[in-house]
Design an enzyme around this catalytic site. Structure first.
Site, PDB file in Angstrom:
ATOM      1  N   ALA A 156     -10.622  81.137 130.615  1.00  0.00           N
ATOM      2  CA  ALA A 156     -10.230  81.022 132.021  1.00  0.00           C
ATOM      3  C   ALA A 156      -9.261  79.841 132.143  1.00  0.00           C
ATOM      4  CB  ALA A 156     -11.461  80.808 132.872  1.00  0.00           C
ATOM      5  N   THR A 157      -8.851  79.553 133.364  1.00  0.00           N
ATOM      6  CA  THR A 157      -7.927  78.437 133.581  1.00  0.00           C
ATOM      7  C   THR A 157      -8.478  77.157 132.955  1.00  0.00           C
ATOM      8  OG1 THR A 157      -7.572  79.459 135.720  1.00  0.00           O
ATOM      9  CG2 THR A 157      -6.532  77.328 135.352  1.00  0.00           C
ATOM     10  N   GLN A 158      -7.685  76.524 132.104  1.00  0.00           N
ATOM     11  CA  GLN A 158      -8.093  75.268 131.487  1.00  0.00           C
ATOM     12  C   GLN A 158      -7.448  74.073 132.174  1.00  0.00           C
ATOM     13  OE1 GLN A 158     -10.203  75.145 128.458  1.00  0.00           O
ATOM     14  NE2 GLN A 158     -10.593  77.139 129.379  1.00  0.00           N
ATOM     15  N   SER A 159      -6.341  74.332 132.850  1.00  0.00           N
ATOM     16  CA  SER A 159      -5.660  73.258 133.568  1.00  0.00           C
ATOM     17  C   SER A 159      -4.738  73.897 134.599  1.00  0.00           C
ATOM     18  CB  SER A 159      -4.847  72.410 132.599  1.00  0.00           C
ATOM     19  OG  SER A 159      -3.864  73.217 132.002  1.00  0.00           O
ATOM     20  N   TRP A 171      -8.698  75.756 140.765  1.00  0.00           N
ATOM     21  CA  TRP A 171      -8.358  74.367 140.431  1.00  0.00           C
ATOM     22  C   TRP A 171      -7.795  73.609 141.644  1.00  0.00           C
ATOM     23  CZ3 TRP A 171      -9.650  74.104 135.224  1.00  0.00           C
ATOM     24  CH2 TRP A 171      -9.717  72.803 134.705  1.00  0.00           C
TER      25      TRP A 171
END
Lengths: 270, 270
Positions: A32-35, A149
C-alpha cells in the site's frame, strides 16, 4: 502465423522473443502507500468567540518541487463546516469525494421536508458529526494497512452549537484543542497561536478580527520558515451565519530583512 | 384447498396484477392486537393493547425501544418483528458509531422498507408478517411512520394498525386538528382514547393489557433541544394515564370508585 486464439493480440515470440512473465508478477507482499507523493503543507486553525478561523496555502509540492500553485486545500461542507487537508493531495481528493456523497445525501434529506421554512431551521449534520465520520474512515484505513496519508482539521460547531475544532491523522489519532496545526505548522505556528488561545476560555475572549490577524501572522511565519510553502493561501471563517471562504489571498507586509542575519547557508563564505 | 394458482410464492403476479402472498401478509397484521401512534410538534407516542395467549401466561410485549430516540409498536408476527427490531437496533448503533448522532428516523424506516420489499421479489422468500409503527425524534423533529409487510413506508400524523384498528383510526381522524399542539400527557390521553374505541364489548384498558411509549424533545433555552428518550410504561406505571381515560373521569355514569383499574379489586377477598 500462430492461429491459436490464445496468441491473438500478443507480441510474436519470433520477433520479440519469449514473453518474460516475471515483469507482471509481483511475488512480494501487497504494497500500500508507503509515503505521500504530491503533498500539501501546514493547515492551521484557531477558535474564537463565535466560530473558527482556518487557513492553508495553495501549494501542492512534488517532493521539494513546488509543482501545483493553485490547489485549494480547504473544503466547505453544508455551509456549517470547514475541512482542511494536509498531506497527500490525491488522498485528499478521495476523501473530498466521500464527503461530497454525504453532502448530496444530506441535501436529499432536506428536500424531503414539507416546506422551505422547515428546511432552513434544520441542521442535519454538524462539524462534530462529520469529524466522527472522518475519524472512523482514517482509523479504518490504517487498520487495512492502507492509510490515507493526511492530517485533517475539521472546524465548525458541535451538537451544543459551541465552536468545534478537531484533528485526525493517517493513524486515526484524533484530538481537539482551541488551536490546531498540521505538519510544520505544529512546530512553527502552534506556539504563536497558543499565546493567544491557550485554553477554551482564552479562545472565547478572542474576536473574529483578532483571530484572523493571528492566523495571517502565522501564515507569514510559515512562509518565512517552511521551504514547502507559498505566499498564496486560502482562509475560511466559520460562524453561525455561515462560512466566509477566500481562496486566493496574498501574504501582506512581508519583510525579509531578518534573512540577512541568518548565516551558514547560501553563498556566504564566513 | 388453494384459493388460486397465484398465491404459492411472493414473486408471481396474478393476472389481475396482485401478489397474493403480500396481501396475506397484510392480513397477518390485522390479526395482531391494535397499536396506535400519534405525533405532535414536540412528541410522538405509541400505545398498544397487549394480549395473553391464555389465562396462565404473561402478556406479549407490543412496544420495543430501538435506540435512545426511537421505538416501535408491532402488530402481527412477533418473531418477525424481533428480526426487524434487531436490525433497526444495529443500524442505529452503527450510525451512532460512525457519525456520533441519533440516526434520522426517515433513514431508518427506509432501510427496513427496502429490506421488506426485497422479500417480495425473490423466490423462496416470504414477506414479513408484521406491521410496525415507528415513533422517534431527530434533527427535523418528532416523526411517526407506518411500515407494512409489502415494504411500503409512510410518514403519518397519527395512525393505528392491528385488529379492529379502523375504530381507532376514526377517532384519530375526528381529533386530527388537536394533535399538533398537544402536550406529552394530552397526546397519551388521545392515544388511549383511540385504543378504547377499538376494544371489543366488555373489555377495557387495564394496567395489565396496556402499554404506553413516549419520545420527544425537551426545550433547553431558545434554540437548543434535548431528546426526551423513548420510554415504555407498563404495569402500574400506566395507571396514571388510565385514570384520565376511565369512564368516571370521562364523565360517565359509573360511581367514583370505578376509577380503579380492573386488575386491582380482583384479589381482594373481603
Amino acid at each position: 502465423m500462430d492461429h491459436r486464439p490464445q496468441a491473438w493480440g500478443r507480441p510474436r515470440d519470433d520477433i520479440y522473443g519469449a514473453y518474460d512473465g516475471s515483469y507482471l508478477q509481483n511475488s512480494g507482499p501487497k504494497q500500500a502507500t508507503q509515503s505521500p507523493v504530491v503533498t500539501g503543507t501546514s493547515v492551521i486553525a484557531i477558535k474564537f468567540a463565535d466560530g473558527v478561523v482556518m487557513a492553508a496555502d495553495n501549494l501542492a509540492s512534488y517532493g521539494s518541487l513546488a509543482r501545483f500553485t493553485d490547489v485549494k486545500r480547504l473544503r466547505t461542507f453544508h455551509d456549517n463546516t470547514v475541512i482542511g487537508f494536509g498531506g497527500d493531495v490525491s488522498d485528499m481528493q478521495y476523501l473530498d469525494r466521500l464527503i461530497g456523497e454525504i453532502d448530496i445525501d444530506q441535501e436529499y434529506e432536506l428536500e424531503q421536508l414539507p416546506d422551505r421554512e422547515a428546511q432552513k431551521s434544520v441542521e442535519l449534520m454538524q462539524a462534530s458529526n462529520l469529524f466522527t465520520f472522518l475519524r472512523r474512515q482514517m482509523y479504518h484505513q490504517r487498520n487495512e494497512f492502507n492509510p490515507l496519508w493526511n492530517q485533517i482539521l475539521v472546524a465548525g460547531f458541535d451538537d451544543e452549537h459551541k465552536p468545534f475544532l478537531a484533528s485526525v491523522d493517517l493513524r486515526g489519532t484524533s484530538f481537539t484543542s482551541p488551536s490546531l496545526a498540521t505538519g510544520f505548522g505544529a512546530a512553527l505556528a502552534q506556539p504563536i497561536m497558543r499565546k493567544y488561545a491557550a485554553t477554551d476560555e482564552d479562545a472565547a475572549r478572542l474576536t473574529r478580527d483578532q483571530a484572523v490577524d493571528v492566523i495571517k501572522e502565522c501564515m507569514k511565519v510559515l512562509f518565512y520558515r517552511d521551504a514547502r510553502s507559498l505566499d498564496r493561501y486560502s482562509i475560511a471563517v466559520v460562524t453561525k451565519e455561515g462560512i466566509d471562504l477566500k481562496e486566493n489571498e496574498q501574504l501582506e507586509k512581508q519583510s525579509w530583512a531578518f534573512a540577512e542575519r541568518i548565516k551558514g547557508y547560501g553563498t556566504q563564505t564566513v | 384447498m388453494f384459493r388460486n394458482n397465484y398465491d404459492n410464492d411472493s414473486v408471481t403476479f396474478s393476472p389481475q396484477g396482485r401478489i397474493f402472498q403480500v396481501e396475506y401478509a397484510a392480513e397477518a397484521v390485522k390479526q395482531g392486537s391494535v397499536v396506535v401512534g400519534i405525533a405532535s410538534k414536540t412528541h410522538a407516542v405509541l400505545v398498544a393493547i397487549k394480549r395473553n395467549a391464555e389465562e396462565l401466561s404473561s402478556y406479549q410485549k407490543k412496544l420495543f425501544p430501538i435506540d435512545e430516540h426511537t421505538g416501535i409498536a408491532i402488530a402481527g408476527l412477533t418473531s418477525d418483528a424481533r428480526v426487524l427490531s434487531n436490525f433497526m437496533k444495529q443500524q442505529c448503533l452503527g450510525h451512532r458509531l460512525t457519525y456520533g448522532r441519533n440516526m434520522p428516523i426517515r433513514n431508518l424506516v427506509e432501510q427496513i422498507g427496502s429490506k421488506a420489499q426485497n422479500n417480495t421479489q425473490h423466490y423462496g422468500k416470504r414477506p414479513y408478517g408484521v406491521g410496525l409503527l415507528i415513533a422517534g425524534v431527530d434533527n427535523t423533529g418528532p416523526h411517526l411512520f407506518e411500515f407494512q409487510p409489502s415494504g411500503m413506508t409512510e410518514e403519518m400524523q397519527a395512525f393505528a394498525i392491528g385488529a379492529r384498528s379502523q375504530m381507532a383510526r376514526t377517532y384519530l381522524e375526528r381529533h386530527l386538528d388537536a394533535f399538533q399542539d398537544s402536550s406529552r400527557e394530552e397526546l397519551i390521553t388521545h392515544g388511549l382514547r383511540a385504543l378504547k374505541e377499538s376494544l371489543v364489548q366488555d373489555r377495557e384498558l387495564t394496567v395489565d393489557n396496556t402499554s404506553v411509549g413516549v419520545v420527544g424533545f425537551i426545550k433547553e433555552g431558545e434554540a437548543s433541544y434535548k431528546v426526551d428518550p423513548f420510554k415504555v410504561y407498563d404495569g402500574q406505571e400506566v395507571s396514571v394515564f388510565l385514570e384520565k381515560v376511565s369512564d368516571s373521569a370521562e364523565g360517565g355514569a359509573a360511581p367514583a370508585a370505578g376509577g380503579e383499574a380492573e386488575g386491582e379489586g380482583m384479589e381482594v377477598d373481603s
